[in-house]
Design a protein around this motif. Structure first.
Motif, PDB file in Angstrom:
ATOM      1  N   PHE A 467       0.706  -1.466  -0.064  1.00 34.72           N
ATOM      2  CA  PHE A 467       0.112   0.177   0.144  1.00 34.72           C
ATOM      3  C   PHE A 467       0.873   1.403   0.058  1.00 34.72           C
ATOM      4  CE2 PHE A 467       0.324  -1.952   4.302  1.00 34.72           C
ATOM      5  CZ  PHE A 467       0.517  -1.113   4.938  1.00 34.72           C
ATOM      6  N   SER A 468       1.902   1.196   0.384  1.00 26.05           N
ATOM      7  CA  SER A 468       2.827   2.407   0.495  1.00 26.05           C
ATOM      8  C   SER A 468       3.288   2.773  -1.072  1.00 26.05           C
ATOM      9  CB  SER A 468       4.185   2.204   1.402  1.00 26.05           C
ATOM     10  OG  SER A 468       4.998   1.166   0.952  1.00 26.05           O
ATOM     11  N   THR A 469       3.522   1.613  -1.689  1.00 27.03           N
ATOM     12  CA  THR A 469       3.892   1.889  -2.997  1.00 27.03           C
ATOM     13  C   THR A 469       2.554   2.810  -4.118  1.00 27.03           C
ATOM     14  OG1 THR A 469       3.253  -0.225  -3.492  1.00 27.03           O
ATOM     15  CG2 THR A 469       5.405  -0.038  -3.189  1.00 27.03           C
ATOM     16  N   THR A 481      -7.794   2.734  -6.764  1.00 32.64           N
ATOM     17  CA  THR A 481      -7.831   2.040  -8.001  1.00 32.64           C
ATOM     18  C   THR A 481      -7.519   0.391  -7.819  1.00 32.64           C
ATOM     19  OG1 THR A 481      -7.884   3.521  -9.270  1.00 32.64           O
ATOM     20  CG2 THR A 481      -7.488   1.534 -10.321  1.00 32.64           C
ATOM     21  N   PHE A 482      -6.144   0.380  -7.254  1.00 33.24           N
ATOM     22  CA  PHE A 482      -5.423  -0.821  -7.114  1.00 33.24           C
ATOM     23  C   PHE A 482      -5.446  -1.436  -5.887  1.00 33.24           C
ATOM     24  CE2 PHE A 482      -3.781   1.355 -10.874  1.00 33.24           C
ATOM     25  CZ  PHE A 482      -4.175   0.497 -11.879  1.00 33.24           C
ATOM     26  N   TYR A 483      -5.886  -1.082  -4.680  1.00 28.61           N
ATOM     27  CA  TYR A 483      -5.643  -1.720  -3.381  1.00 28.61           C
ATOM     28  C   TYR A 483      -6.916  -2.073  -3.043  1.00 28.61           C
ATOM     29  CZ  TYR A 483      -4.100  -2.655   1.235  1.00 28.61           C
ATOM     30  OH  TYR A 483      -4.012  -3.413   2.369  1.00 28.61           O
ATOM     31  N   PRO A 484      -7.260  -3.292  -2.503  1.00 31.08           N
ATOM     32  CA  PRO A 484      -5.915  -4.318  -2.188  1.00 31.08           C
ATOM     33  C   PRO A 484      -5.707  -4.878  -3.595  1.00 31.08           C
ATOM     34  CG  PRO A 484      -8.069  -4.818  -0.872  1.00 31.08           C
ATOM     35  CD  PRO A 484      -8.428  -3.968  -1.863  1.00 31.08           C
ATOM     36  N   THR A 485      -4.385  -5.316  -3.636  1.00 32.16           N
ATOM     37  CA  THR A 485      -3.682  -5.844  -4.832  1.00 32.16           C
ATOM     38  C   THR A 485      -4.424  -7.443  -4.928  1.00 32.16           C
ATOM     39  OG1 THR A 485      -2.041  -6.871  -3.898  1.00 32.16           O
ATOM     40  CG2 THR A 485      -1.697  -4.618  -4.687  1.00 32.16           C
ATOM     41  N   MET A 513      -6.947  -6.875   3.754  1.00 36.26           N
ATOM     42  CA  MET A 513      -5.727  -7.613   3.725  1.00 36.26           C
ATOM     43  C   MET A 513      -5.241  -7.030   2.193  1.00 36.26           C
ATOM     44  SD  MET A 513      -4.952 -10.114   6.022  1.00 36.26           S
ATOM     45  CE  MET A 513      -5.365  -8.621   6.949  1.00 36.26           C
ATOM     46  N   PRO A 514      -3.847  -7.296   2.408  1.00 35.08           N
ATOM     47  CA  PRO A 514      -3.139  -6.659   1.135  1.00 35.08           C
ATOM     48  C   PRO A 514      -3.449  -7.196  -0.219  1.00 35.08           C
ATOM     49  CG  PRO A 514      -1.659  -7.708   2.234  1.00 35.08           C
ATOM     50  CD  PRO A 514      -2.918  -7.784   3.028  1.00 35.08           C
ATOM     51  N   PHE A 515      -3.814  -8.400  -0.035  1.00 34.64           N
ATOM     52  CA  PHE A 515      -4.051  -9.139  -1.692  1.00 34.64           C
ATOM     53  C   PHE A 515      -5.025 -10.130  -1.394  1.00 34.64           C
ATOM     54  CE2 PHE A 515       0.374  -9.265   0.194  1.00 34.64           C
ATOM     55  CZ  PHE A 515       0.202 -10.327   1.100  1.00 34.64           C
ATOM     56  N   HIS A 516      -5.749 -10.448  -2.498  1.00 36.84           N
ATOM     57  CA  HIS A 516      -6.816 -11.427  -2.407  1.00 36.84           C
ATOM     58  C   HIS A 516      -6.158 -13.108  -2.186  1.00 36.84           C
ATOM     59  CE1 HIS A 516      -9.798  -8.633  -2.983  1.00 36.84           C
ATOM     60  NE2 HIS A 516      -9.090  -8.274  -4.098  1.00 36.84           N
ATOM     61  N   THR A 517      -5.089 -13.182  -3.205  1.00 33.24           N
ATOM     62  CA  THR A 517      -4.387 -14.431  -3.105  1.00 33.24           C
ATOM     63  C   THR A 517      -3.069 -14.409  -3.077  1.00 33.24           C
ATOM     64  OG1 THR A 517      -6.300 -15.083  -4.473  1.00 33.24           O
ATOM     65  CG2 THR A 517      -4.313 -16.534  -4.833  1.00 33.24           C
ATOM     66  N   VAL A 518      -2.484 -15.598  -2.153  1.00 32.04           N
ATOM     67  CA  VAL A 518      -0.886 -15.806  -2.081  1.00 32.04           C
ATOM     68  C   VAL A 518      -0.655 -16.985  -3.075  1.00 32.04           C
ATOM     69  CG1 VAL A 518       1.081 -15.964  -0.529  1.00 32.04           C
ATOM     70  CG2 VAL A 518      -0.837 -14.537   0.026  1.00 32.04           C
ATOM     71  N   TYR A 519      -0.078 -16.623  -4.057  1.00 33.00           N
ATOM     72  CA  TYR A 519       0.367 -17.897  -4.823  1.00 33.00           C
ATOM     73  C   TYR A 519       1.807 -18.328  -4.631  1.00 33.00           C
ATOM     74  CZ  TYR A 519       2.125 -20.485  -9.195  1.00 33.00           C
ATOM     75  OH  TYR A 519       2.670 -21.274 -10.015  1.00 33.00           O
ATOM     76  N   ILE A 520       1.873 -19.440  -3.857  1.00 31.80           N
ATOM     77  CA  ILE A 520       3.214 -20.069  -3.414  1.00 31.80           C
ATOM     78  C   ILE A 520       4.006 -20.693  -4.380  1.00 31.80           C
ATOM     79  CG2 ILE A 520       4.510 -21.075  -1.734  1.00 31.80           C
ATOM     80  CD1 ILE A 520       3.403 -18.786  -0.587  1.00 31.80           C
ATOM     81  N   HIS A 521       5.042 -20.310  -5.021  1.00 30.63           N
ATOM     82  CA  HIS A 521       5.773 -21.432  -5.990  1.00 30.63           C
ATOM     83  C   HIS A 521       6.771 -22.064  -5.350  1.00 30.63           C
ATOM     84  CE1 HIS A 521       9.320 -18.608  -5.992  1.00 30.63           C
ATOM     85  NE2 HIS A 521       8.485 -17.564  -6.212  1.00 30.63           N
ATOM     86  N   GLY A 522       7.470 -23.000  -6.114  1.00 29.67           N
ATOM     87  CA  GLY A 522       8.293 -23.769  -5.511  1.00 29.67           C
ATOM     88  C   GLY A 522       9.845 -23.247  -5.660  1.00 29.67           C
TER      89      GLY A 522
END
Length: 906
Positions: A467-469, A481-485, A513-522
């Motif tokens: 959000f600071s960005t 416009t863009f928050y939450p991401t 919450m700052p984002f709807h989804t957290v996509y965790i990659h390997g």
């Protein structure tokens, strides 16, 4: 460029440089602050400003770019916001070395001059990784690039600190922290690398104060015994229950300390007695808090022993270790010394073992922030984790999290906005003027203040990043416009250090919450399936592979290796030649895309056929490829929406290489000849053009440069960028036409292809020359199958090189004479050998091959039946011999079957 002058080979480096520059210069990646289109936003996990591109960065940014390009083509107002982290420790390390090389110290040049040098270094060398990210084809909005110490973000950091302090959620106190004696700074858990060390386990005798015996305690850090304040046993340990509450005499220091009972003590480790040093061990610190034990710090900040260490004062901690052991040996108090392998935490910056040390630091009272994030997760599944198993890890961390030490004894970073009056009163304010206003109200106009010299942990500023960005604490248009991401793409290893801190900070300051989804990659693993890391020195520079194979090849190779969300990938790599079979395969795919596209474009009549004639006027093969095309659109869109990026890349690979190139293009080549029916030729040109256009759009998020280059050639006949022409990067992603999907037709074509493959296999088995035309009988009792085969007869004749073909319901014995047969499903395929094979000659050849093979089999079996050989030969040699025998037996079975068929026809 004329369509007849297409280059025979694709030049990736030239095309990639050209299109990346044009996309950026023309504003293709710039998001709109206000738009009616739905927003889609991803924040780059900010790499350290000191960093250079490694394979983990490359993998992560490629995944993000695929999602961003996909959503941009779907019409979203798409923002990928790039930026870098100021990396306090890393930058300070670089500058420390420079200053030391000049024969100076930081204190000599002073803080102001030091920071001038830091900003100068950042200006000259801090953009390396950003330029390298561009080489990856990152379609970020570079006009919005941020830096964690730029003016806006620095203001946000100060705002956050002051608000948390005013709310009683930031405090200052003396607690145990990870301390780096080399840099003389507190460090976070993430700045610590654990290393396996071959050391010792020392067992010492602590005499009971009443003279009735002694207890044996074990330690890997003998010097810390100088600060012991208790010995602990498990309350359920029958051996020591009678001693609980009594005391022992601490050797050397001759200090009487209590024997306490605590469930933390492991009865099975060593003697079951544990020395407790609350000022130098985090577990001991907690035990000390539970039992009100005194805290005795025996170390200075440089790692030497202080005045509490008695006769060892002034000695380096490791020198003191040897001397303490020697002293205890002289006193007869060493029970035994054992070799011991254990994990030792090392400072990433100072490269020395860290010390748990009592220090006055600033802390965030974390539980209220964690409780809020827990409520959002438990009640609203916010954020959602992909794969969902990481949600439990995230939740468990929030439950167990402890107060966060946020101060660092460095100069480069966000200086803590706190000022001290001479009596120690703290004034926290956004500016020095505000701090003085507070102090003067309390002490009068003559008060003088001194600012806290420490800086904040970099995770404090990066915790505000989503959000600071976007301009927080101001309600900017970007923030609105863009928050939450939309989604955070990151590795599992920083769920604790970054993901949780962002959710806690965002929940407190924004209520969301700052984002709807957290996509965790390997992780990216090396050719030996080992995790790539600095300590193992097994990393691969992505730029080496980009320069050798092209950016698109690297992108596609990494994504195609992902077998499931969150799964690690393996990258085959030859370190002697800088070659990678994984990336080479992807490069071959890019070349296949280029060559097939070149064939299509050169066979068009100079126009891009964007229209397609009604389905009922299309020929069978045209209808089939359109069905497969739309089936692929459906599949790929579902896979991308589910973050199954690897599956999506493989679906596209299989459709393009298999369905489009191997089958459709081969099926329609004859219709492109000048002698072909003009209407049929026009239909196939339209179909080829439409499907190729769609394939380029589908593939663009994965391999953006080669697809842009081809699309421009396909659409405009030239690949030179021009402001007069749109680019593929912002063309609509293919939309699904359910009416074009014909599962029954696809099933029928599977039978057709199976039939062609079977004829080809029979030709190879019988060693029939490729040029020979065949006579074939296709037999099926199923009328529907016969009808399909009849409709597709021309395709079989063409692709299987068949001269005469009959499709029948039943066969007679005469049909199978001097023939070889195979089966696909319920269709029997009979290939006549008359006139194309000398059966006697072929039979003799196969018999010779079989005899030679059986002799080799007998030799292998004799060798493997010899117990002496099996016992003496290396295991890998025996395993190879058994595998070769198994393969030979399979070949024997195949040869016998072929001979039986031929001999039955002789």
């Amino acid at each position: 460029m004329s369509t007849t002058e297409l280059p025979k080979q694709y030049n990736p480096l030239e095309a990639e440089t050209k299109w990346q520059k044009y996309w950026e210069d023309s504003g293709v990646f710039v998001a709109e602050s206000n738009s009616d289109r739905p927003p889609y936003c991803i924040m780059i996990p900010p790499p350290n400003v000191t960093g250079s591109l490694h394979m983990g960065h490359a993998f992560q940014e490629i995944l993000i770019d695929i999602l961003i390009r996909y959503h941009r083509m779907r019409g979203f107002n798409t923002l990928w916001l790039p930026g870098t982290d100021h990396a306090s420790i890393a930058v300070q390390t670089i500058l420390d070395k420079q200053i030391k090389a000049e024969g100076k110290t930081n204190q000599e040049i002073g803080r102001e001059k030091f920071l001038e040098r830091a900003w100068q270094w950042k200006a000259e060398s801090g953009g390396t990784i950003v330029s390298q990210l561009r080489r990856l084809g990152a379609s970020a909005d570079w006009t919005r690039e941020r830096f964690t110490m730029d003016a806006g973000l620095s203001n946000a950091v100060t705002e956050a600190f002051v608000k948390l302090y005013d709310a009683g959620l930031i405090y200052r106190g003396e607690y145990l922290v990870n301390w780096c004696p080399a840099s003389q700074s507190a460090v976070s858990d993430l700045e610590v690398d654990s290393k396996e060390v071959q050391g010792h386990l020392w067992n010492f005798r602590y005499p009971l104060a009443d003279g009735s015996g002694h207890l044996v305690v074990a330690t890997t850090r003998p010097e810390t015994m100088l600060g012991d304040t208790a010995v602990a046993v498990n309350p359920e340990d029958d051996r020591y229950q009678h001693l609980i509450g009594k005391t022992v005499m601490l050797p050397i220091m001759n200090r009487e300390i209590p024997i306490i009972a605590d469930q933390y003590v492991d009865r099975t480790f060593g003697s079951g007695c544990v020395k407790i040093t609350p000022a130098h061990d985090p577990n001991d610190f907690e035990m000390g808090q539970r039992h009100n034990l005194p805290l005795i710090n025996i170390l200075n900040k440089d790692g030497s022993v202080n005045e509490n260490g008695g006769e060892f004062q002034g000695q380096d901690r490791f020198v003191a270790r040897k001397n303490v052991v020697a002293k205890l040996e002289s006193l007869g108090l060493v029970e035994k010394i054992e070799d011991y392998t254990h994990s030792v935490p090392y400072s990433e910056r100072g490269k020395v073992p860290v010390e748990p040390l009592l220090s006055i630091q600033w802390f965030v009272k974390i539980k209220p922030l964690a409780d809020n994030a827990l409520e959002q997760f438990d009640q609203h599944n916010s954020p959602t984790f992909v794969p969902d198993r990481w949600g439990k890890v995230y939740r468990d961390w929030l439950v167990r999290i402890k107060d966060w030490c946020i101060s660092r004894q460095l100069w480069w970073g966000h200086q803590i906005p706190a000022w001290y009056a001479p009596d120690g009163t703290i004034f926290v304010a956004k500016t020095e003027a505000e701090a003085y206003a507070q102090a003067q109200a309390k002490f009068g106009a003559d008060v003088t203040l001194e600012r806290d010299p420490d800086v904040l942990d970099t995770w404090f500023s990066s915790g505000l990043w989503p959000f600071s960005t976007l301009g927080w604490p101001e309600a900017t248009a970007d923030f609105q416009t863009f928050y939450p991401t939309s989604v955070l793409v990151t590795g599992f290893d920083i769920i604790f250090f970054w993901v949780a801190r962002m959710t806690m900070m965002a929940g407190y300051f924004t209520g969301k919450m700052p984002f709807h989804t957290v996509y965790i990659h390997g992780l990216v693993r090396d050719e030996n399936n080992q995790k790539m890391s600095k300590s193992k020195n097994n990393g691969i520079d992505p730029l080496l592979l980009i320069n050798k194979y092209g950016t698109d090849a690297l992108r596609y190779s990494l994504v195609k290796e992902v077998t499931g969300a969150g799964q690690d990938i393996r990258l085959d790599y030859n370190r002697k030649t800088d070659e990678s079979t994984t990336v080479e395969t992807a490069r071959n795919f890019a070349n296949k895309l280029w060559n097939a596209s070149r064939f299509v474009i050169m066979n068009l009549d100079g126009n891009h056929h964007s229209a397609i004639i009604p389905n009922e006027n299309l020929e069978l093969a045209d209808r089939w490829i359109l069905s497969r095309y739309h089936q692929t659109i459906l599949q790929v869109r579902e896979q991308l929406d589910a973050y199954s990026l690897g599956e999506a890349s493989r679906s596209l690979y299989e459709f393009f290489w298999g369905d489009f190139c191997d089958w459709y293009i081969e099926l329609v080549k004859s219709r492109l000849q000048e002698s072909a029916d003009p209407q049929s030729r026009d239909r196939v040109r339209q179909t080829l053009s439409l499907v190729l256009d769609g394939v380029l759009r589908l593939l663009h998020p994965f391999v953006p440069h080669v697809t842009e280059e081809i699309w421009q050639l396909l659409t405009y006949g030239t690949s030179e960028p021009s402001s007069d022409r749109p680019v593929l990067a912002i063309q609509p992603y293919p939309s699904l036409d359910n009416a074009s999907i014909d599962p029954e037709l696809e099933e029928q074509f599977n039978l057709l292809f199976g039939t062609i493959r079977t004829i080809r296999n029979l030709r190879a088995e019988a060693e029939i020359k490729p040029s020979a035309k065949l006579t074939v009988i296709l037999q099926s009792e199923n009328e529907r199958e016969r009808s399909l085969l009849a409709a597709a007869k021309s395709y079989i004749l063409d692709l299987a090189r068949v001269e005469d073909m009959a499709i029948v319901e039943a066969i007679s014995g005469k049909d199978t004479e001097k023939a070889i047969a195979g089966v696909i499903g319920t269709v029997q395929v009979i290939v006549s050998l008359v006139g194309v094979v000398d059966i006697a000659q072929l039979t003799a050849k196969l018999e010779r091959s079989l005899a030679k093979l059986e002799a080799a089999i007998a030799a292998s079996q004799n060798r493997l039946n010899n117990e002496g050989y099996v016992k003496k030969a290396p295991p890998e040699v025996v395993a190879t011999a058994r595998a070769e025998l198994a393969e030979s037996l399979k070949q024997q079975e195949i040869l016998k079957a072929r001979l039986a068929q031929l001999q039955g026809n002789s």
